[in-house]
Scaffold this motif. Structure first.
Motif, mmCIF file in Angstrom:
data_model
loop_
_atom_site.group_PDB
_atom_site.id
_atom_site.type_symbol
_atom_site.label_atom_id
_atom_site.label_comp_id
_atom_site.label_asym_id
_atom_site.label_seq_id
_atom_site.Cartn_x
_atom_site.Cartn_y
_atom_site.Cartn_z
ATOM 1 N N GLY A 35 0.794 -1.205 0.000
ATOM 2 C CA GLY A 35 0.000 0.000 0.000
ATOM 3 C C GLY A 35 0.832 1.263 0.000
ATOM 4 N N TRP A 36 0.129 2.362 0.089
ATOM 5 C CA TRP A 36 0.757 3.676 0.111
ATOM 6 C C TRP A 36 0.225 4.477 1.284
ATOM 7 C CZ3 TRP A 36 4.640 5.211 -3.067
ATOM 8 C CH2 TRP A 36 4.885 4.433 -4.195
ATOM 9 N N TYR A 37 1.143 5.169 1.929
ATOM 10 C CA TYR A 37 0.815 6.117 2.982
ATOM 11 C C TYR A 37 1.439 7.441 2.591
ATOM 12 C CZ TYR A 37 -0.695 2.308 6.045
ATOM 13 O OH TYR A 37 -1.366 1.241 6.597
ATOM 14 N N ARG A 38 0.968 8.500 3.209
ATOM 15 C CA ARG A 38 1.570 9.799 2.919
ATOM 16 C C ARG A 38 1.676 10.638 4.184
ATOM 17 N NH1 ARG A 38 -3.425 12.520 -0.534
ATOM 18 N NH2 ARG A 38 -4.803 12.938 1.256
ATOM 19 N N THR A 39 2.649 11.546 4.135
ATOM 20 C CA THR A 39 2.845 12.487 5.225
ATOM 21 C C THR A 39 2.836 13.891 4.632
ATOM 22 O OG1 THR A 39 4.235 10.875 6.383
ATOM 23 C CG2 THR A 39 4.310 13.143 7.155
ATOM 24 N N VAL A 48 -3.228 5.998 2.490
ATOM 25 C CA VAL A 48 -3.798 6.432 1.217
ATOM 26 C C VAL A 48 -4.611 5.292 0.619
ATOM 27 C CG1 VAL A 48 -3.350 7.293 -1.100
ATOM 28 C CG2 VAL A 48 -1.891 8.018 0.805
ATOM 29 N N ALA A 49 -3.961 4.163 0.392
ATOM 30 C CA ALA A 49 -4.651 3.017 -0.193
ATOM 31 C C ALA A 49 -3.823 1.761 0.023
ATOM 32 C CB ALA A 49 -4.881 3.225 -1.693
ATOM 33 N N THR A 50 -4.521 0.626 0.102
ATOM 34 C CA THR A 50 -3.842 -0.659 0.223
ATOM 35 C C THR A 50 -4.506 -1.679 -0.689
ATOM 36 O OG1 THR A 50 -5.265 -1.342 2.057
ATOM 37 C CG2 THR A 50 -3.177 -0.285 2.637
ATOM 38 N N GLY A 55 -6.238 -9.102 -3.841
ATOM 39 C CA GLY A 55 -6.744 -8.041 -4.701
ATOM 40 C C GLY A 55 -7.808 -7.156 -4.072
ATOM 41 N N ILE A 56 -8.025 -7.313 -2.776
ATOM 42 C CA ILE A 56 -9.009 -6.453 -2.103
ATOM 43 C C ILE A 56 -8.369 -5.094 -1.845
ATOM 44 C CG2 ILE A 56 -10.398 -6.134 -0.034
ATOM 45 C CD1 ILE A 56 -10.525 -9.202 0.149
ATOM 46 N N THR A 57 -9.048 -4.056 -2.257
ATOM 47 C CA THR A 57 -8.501 -2.704 -2.128
ATOM 48 C C THR A 57 -9.230 -1.917 -1.047
ATOM 49 O OG1 THR A 57 -9.983 -1.889 -3.854
ATOM 50 C CG2 THR A 57 -7.794 -2.627 -4.544
ATOM 51 N N HIS A 58 -8.501 -0.966 -0.511
ATOM 52 C CA HIS A 58 -9.077 -0.068 0.492
ATOM 53 C C HIS A 58 -8.505 1.317 0.242
ATOM 54 C CE1 HIS A 58 -10.513 1.523 4.275
ATOM 55 N NE2 HIS A 58 -9.297 1.950 4.523
ATOM 56 N N TYR A 59 -9.373 2.308 0.262
ATOM 57 C CA TYR A 59 -8.949 3.678 0.015
ATOM 58 C C TYR A 59 -9.355 4.573 1.184
ATOM 59 C CZ TYR A 59 -8.517 2.064 -4.806
ATOM 60 O OH TYR A 59 -8.165 1.376 -5.946
ATOM 61 N N ALA A 60 -8.494 5.516 1.498
ATOM 62 C CA ALA A 60 -8.845 6.512 2.498
ATOM 63 C C ALA A 60 -9.873 7.466 1.892
ATOM 64 C CB ALA A 60 -7.595 7.272 2.935
ATOM 65 N N ASP A 61 -10.704 8.007 2.732
ATOM 66 C CA ASP A 61 -11.774 8.885 2.243
ATOM 67 C C ASP A 61 -11.272 10.053 1.390
ATOM 68 O OD1 ASP A 61 -13.972 8.530 5.140
ATOM 69 O OD2 ASP A 61 -13.739 7.324 3.329
ATOM 70 N N PRO A 62 -10.155 10.691 1.752
ATOM 71 C CA PRO A 62 -9.718 11.854 0.961
ATOM 72 C C PRO A 62 -9.393 11.532 -0.503
ATOM 73 C CG PRO A 62 -8.673 11.882 3.101
ATOM 74 C CD PRO A 62 -9.346 10.542 2.962
ATOM 75 N N VAL A 63 -9.081 10.269 -0.812
ATOM 76 C CA VAL A 63 -8.699 9.928 -2.189
ATOM 77 C C VAL A 63 -9.707 9.001 -2.851
ATOM 78 C CG1 VAL A 63 -6.258 10.218 -1.662
ATOM 79 C CG2 VAL A 63 -7.284 7.925 -1.541
ATOM 80 N N ASN A 82 -5.847 10.836 -9.511
ATOM 81 C CA ASN A 82 -6.435 11.767 -10.468
ATOM 82 C C ASN A 82 -7.003 12.978 -9.751
ATOM 83 O OD1 ASN A 82 -6.037 9.925 -12.704
ATOM 84 N ND2 ASN A 82 -7.802 8.771 -11.933
ATOM 85 N N ASP A 83 -7.266 14.015 -10.538
ATOM 86 C CA ASP A 83 -7.877 15.223 -9.987
ATOM 87 C C ASP A 83 -7.140 15.665 -8.715
ATOM 88 O OD1 ASP A 83 -11.119 16.189 -8.607
ATOM 89 O OD2 ASP A 83 -9.621 17.366 -9.687
ATOM 90 N N LEU A 84 -5.828 15.787 -8.852
ATOM 91 C CA LEU A 84 -5.013 16.096 -7.680
ATOM 92 C C LEU A 84 -5.367 17.451 -7.091
ATOM 93 C CD1 LEU A 84 -1.699 14.641 -9.018
ATOM 94 C CD2 LEU A 84 -2.709 14.054 -6.820
ATOM 95 N N LYS A 85 -5.284 17.516 -5.769
ATOM 96 C CA LYS A 85 -5.579 18.729 -5.028
ATOM 97 C C LYS A 85 -4.324 19.154 -4.270
ATOM 98 C CE LYS A 85 -10.202 16.811 -4.323
ATOM 99 N NZ LYS A 85 -10.824 17.531 -5.444
#
Length: 120
Positions: A35-39, A48-50, A55-63, A82-85
């Motif tokens: 997965g990916w995390y961010r600081t 961020v997402a795992t 193949g089960i995915t999980h996304y944080a609400d902000p992304v 996508n649609d980066l902020k």
């Protein structure tokens, strides 16, 4: 020893897209989760997402809804944003949970991080 090599960070304008990749190498018998995390500047590290081995995915609400995490048949995980902020700015780290042998405990490994800067 296990290593994670990340790529794909950089500077992008708000509304744009980018893709991050992370490849794991070394003594890996099986991957449990990647997965990916961010600081973000001045903030704590956040998920961020795992994606699991199955193949089960999980996304944080902000992304959620504007990101896709995927894994290839090997040991590479990709994250497309996508649609980066501007609030997506931060250091993105790859995360790996794995077993080094069939019966070993689970181990964790972090990548060094790749910087993503989103400008308005």
């Amino acid at each position: 020893q296990v290593q994670l090599v990340e790529s794909g960070g950089g500077s992008v304008q708000a509304g744009g897209s980018l893709e991050l990749s992370c490849t794991a190498s070394g003594s890996i018998s099986s991957i449990i989760v990647m997965g990916w995390y961010r600081t973000a500047p001045g903030k704590s590290r956040e998920l961020v997402a795992t994606i699991t081995r199955g193949g089960i995915t999980h996304y944080a609400d902000p992304v959620k809804g504007r990101s896709t995490i995927s894994r290839d048949a090997g040991n590479t995980v990709n994250l497309r944003l996508n649609d980066l902020k501007t609030e997506d700015t931060g250091t993105y780290q790859c995360h790996l949970e794995y077993r080094s042998t069939r019966n070993s405990p689970e181990w964790l490994q972090w990548g060094p991080g790749t910087l993503v800067t989103v400008s308005s």
